[in-house]
Write an enzyme that holds these catalytic residues in place. Sequence first.
Site, PDB file in Angstrom:
ATOM      1  N   HIS A 113     -61.006  -9.189 122.550  1.00 33.02           N
ATOM      2  CA  HIS A 113     -62.329  -9.453 121.965  1.00 33.02           C
ATOM      3  C   HIS A 113     -62.452 -10.817 121.280  1.00 33.02           C
ATOM      4  CE1 HIS A 113     -63.723  -4.950 121.727  1.00 33.02           C
ATOM      5  NE2 HIS A 113     -63.364  -5.324 122.942  1.00 33.02           N
ATOM      6  N   ASP A 161     -41.917 -19.965 108.577  1.00 30.80           N
ATOM      7  CA  ASP A 161     -41.307 -20.484 107.359  1.00 30.80           C
ATOM      8  C   ASP A 161     -40.060 -19.653 107.071  1.00 30.80           C
ATOM      9  OD1 ASP A 161     -42.143 -18.115 106.156  1.00 30.80           O
ATOM     10  OD2 ASP A 161     -43.200 -19.084 104.506  1.00 30.80           O
ATOM     11  N   HIS A 162     -39.464 -19.842 105.890  1.00 30.32           N
ATOM     12  CA  HIS A 162     -38.232 -19.110 105.561  1.00 30.32           C
ATOM     13  C   HIS A 162     -38.454 -17.598 105.513  1.00 30.32           C
ATOM     14  CE1 HIS A 162     -40.472 -20.218 102.004  1.00 30.32           C
ATOM     15  NE2 HIS A 162     -39.904 -19.239 101.328  1.00 30.32           N
ATOM     16  N   ARG A 178     -71.112 -10.721 125.060  1.00 29.18           N
ATOM     17  CA  ARG A 178     -71.121 -10.600 123.599  1.00 29.18           C
ATOM     18  C   ARG A 178     -69.868 -11.187 122.946  1.00 29.18           C
ATOM     19  NH1 ARG A 178     -69.062  -5.780 125.356  1.00 29.18           N
ATOM     20  NH2 ARG A 178     -67.816  -4.521 123.931  1.00 29.18           N
ATOM     21  N   HIS A 179     -68.724 -11.044 123.596  1.00 24.00           N
ATOM     22  CA  HIS A 179     -67.506 -11.583 122.976  1.00 24.00           C
ATOM     23  C   HIS A 179     -67.518 -13.110 122.986  1.00 24.00           C
ATOM     24  CE1 HIS A 179     -66.140  -7.572 122.692  1.00 24.00           C
ATOM     25  NE2 HIS A 179     -65.961  -7.400 123.996  1.00 24.00           N
ATOM     26  N   THR A 198     -45.543 -12.554 104.860  1.00 17.60           N
ATOM     27  CA  THR A 198     -46.599 -11.555 105.114  1.00 17.60           C
ATOM     28  C   THR A 198     -47.300 -11.764 106.447  1.00 17.60           C
ATOM     29  OG1 THR A 198     -48.203 -12.990 104.054  1.00 17.60           O
ATOM     30  CG2 THR A 198     -47.129 -11.329 102.652  1.00 17.60           C
ATOM     31  N   GLY A 199     -47.226 -12.955 106.992  1.00 17.41           N
ATOM     32  CA  GLY A 199     -48.021 -13.335 108.169  1.00 17.41           C
ATOM     33  C   GLY A 199     -49.382 -13.883 107.763  1.00 17.41           C
ATOM     34  N   ILE A 200     -49.720 -13.739 106.497  1.00 17.48           N
ATOM     35  CA  ILE A 200     -51.082 -14.094 106.060  1.00 17.48           C
ATOM     36  C   ILE A 200     -51.218 -15.582 105.756  1.00 17.48           C
ATOM     37  CG2 ILE A 200     -52.871 -13.692 104.329  1.00 17.48           C
ATOM     38  CD1 ILE A 200     -51.734 -10.825 104.027  1.00 17.48           C
ATOM     39  N   GLY A 201     -50.320 -16.117 104.935  1.00 17.48           N
ATOM     40  CA  GLY A 201     -50.441 -17.536 104.570  1.00 17.48           C
ATOM     41  C   GLY A 201     -50.436 -18.433 105.800  1.00 17.48           C
ATOM     42  N   CYS A 244     -44.432 -15.675 108.770  1.00 15.31           N
ATOM     43  CA  CYS A 244     -44.050 -16.005 107.391  1.00 15.31           C
ATOM     44  C   CYS A 244     -43.733 -14.674 106.723  1.00 15.31           C
ATOM     45  CB  CYS A 244     -45.135 -16.817 106.671  1.00 15.31           C
ATOM     46  SG  CYS A 244     -46.667 -15.945 106.290  1.00 15.31           S
TER      47      CYS A 244
HETATM   48  C1  RB5 Z   1     -42.863 -17.493 100.962  1.00 18.63           C
HETATM   49  O1  RB5 Z   1     -42.169 -16.980  99.876  1.00 18.63           O
HETATM   50  C2  RB5 Z   1     -44.091 -16.642 101.228  1.00 18.63           C
HETATM   51  O2  RB5 Z   1     -45.049 -16.882 100.262  1.00 18.63           O
HETATM   52  C3  RB5 Z   1     -44.636 -16.931 102.617  1.00 18.63           C
HETATM   53  O3  RB5 Z   1     -43.639 -16.666 103.559  1.00 18.63           O
HETATM   54  C4  RB5 Z   1     -45.831 -16.126 103.057  1.00 18.63           C
HETATM   55  O4  RB5 Z   1     -45.619 -14.762 102.859  1.00 18.63           O
HETATM   56  C5  RB5 Z   1     -47.134 -16.569 102.570  1.00 18.63           C
HETATM   57  O5  RB5 Z   1     -48.188 -16.012 102.917  1.00 18.63           O
END
Ligand code: RB5
Length: 150
Positions: free
Chosen positions: A99, A8-9, A134-135, A68-71, A66
């Site tokens: 693993h 994403d951006h 196991r894996h 954080t990489g999380i979303g 993204c």
């Molecule tokens: C976008 O502003 C931000 O929320 C997205 O890139 C990401 O960090 C979400 O997890």
Amino acid sequence: MKIAIGADHGGYELKESIKSFLESCGDYEVTDYGTFSPEAVDYPDIAYKVGKAVTSQEGSLGILCCGTGIGISIAANKVKGVRAACCSDYFSAKYTRMHNNANILCLGGRVIGPGLANELVNVFLNTGFEGGGRHQRRIDKITAIENENI
Ligand code: RB5
């Protein structure tokens, strides 16, 4: 090896940098699923495209970025067959292949710089699944949850 990449951006700049790195390696067939500018987009749209590309092409791997990489990892993990791992350290990027047989690496463009990102991408793409009882058993249990087969 086929690599599907997207962002994403919030991850756009990092994705562009990783794409150049992969192209300079010469070993990878990279397909870029966007986004193609810093304009705001919704990360689930990109996660879905890369997730479908990876799960429909045997042996391929994905890279998603993204902020954080999380979303984008949460969204990608909703695609059946995706095992996406959000990593910002070398050990995790290596062991999630060994693993978890992770098939998508997720990175935070507002968390790590391009140098570390290239190291993480490199180890992720060049480490194999350790296999073994196991894996594989644990991955089979993840698949059973995904299929509501528990
Ligand atoms: C976008 O502003 C931000 O929320 C997205 O890139 C990401 O960090 C979400 O997890």
